[in-house]
Motif scaffolding. Sequence first.
Motif: not given
Length: 345
Positions: A215-221, A227-231, A242-243
């Motif tokens: 669950l991503n609730f942080a605003t990426p820059s 790229q999103d390292p968690l995804l 997985g989700a």
Amino acid sequence: MKAFTIVDQNTGTLRETEIPAPPAPADNQVQLELIGTSINPIDPLVARGYGAPLLNTKRQVPLIPGRDAVARVVEVGKGVIGLRPGQRVLVAASPRTGGTYAETFNLPRACVVPIEHGLSDVTAAGLGYAGLTALQSLAAAGLSADNARGKTLCINGASGGVGSIALVLARRWGATITAVVSQRNQDWVRHLGADETVDYRDAAAIAAIDASIILNFATPSGDHRQQDPLLDGLLHRAPTDGAYVTTSTPVLGAVTEKGVLRGLGTSGGIYLKKRLAARRAGIRYRWVLFKEDEEQLAYLAQVFADPNTLSIVSASQPLDALPAAFNDPKGPPSPGKGVFMVEAP
């Protein structure tokens, strides 16, 4: 009457003003008297015109911000059932509706549920909007009280309002939780029940996270195409259950910059590309945009009325302190939720 309003969306500055009292509630509306409210990160953004082509199409000023509140029913409009004058209620309003930063305000019935004595005014003041967003994000990931036990969950931005509530709910449901937060907020998320904590600046620790649900609730820059390292890590592991669910979407930013049609087209293209890539790996990929839901709001009121449920409120201040906090460039009070009460508890 007293209200806190935005009179200039170029600056987005919140000021105490005197405005006319609202009219009698229309059909399926409720008139409410404020007891307490809070700030959500979207509120200062909307005050500066963020998402206006969708959220404030008429560029109406003065704009009254505020998405959640605890309040008392003053009057109900025609067609409203289940509410009566004098009842305390929990409020969660979308940015499309009128705000809660006023002595008295009208909202649709769908934004309001009655609450029992077990839910304190202080907790209720910060619960509605962030709580619904958290609950809807968990649902989008396929999680509920019936199936979360034993699941491994990573919450990025776990110390914010939405993240804190999601953490409390997922812990209550029996999930194993890794919380990604700043170093200074690790004690907070451990207090709320996180099993492990990871500093968001620690790339190696981020890469080592082994949760099946993110669950991503942080605003990426930067660009949402980056790229999103968690995804990326989740796609590489491809767990069978997985989700990946995020509230950080480009929708409102895109429509602000490009207008409704081009903005929705651009953000829709990003979403479809990412969802297709996730589907190929067997991963559920979802964006969450807040929606009003009476049933879910009533569930939140029930859960947080339980004396065994930890509070997500880290600070309570008088209502007069609201403008200074709202206008602070560092953002809303954190960790968890800071609330602003008409009368000191």
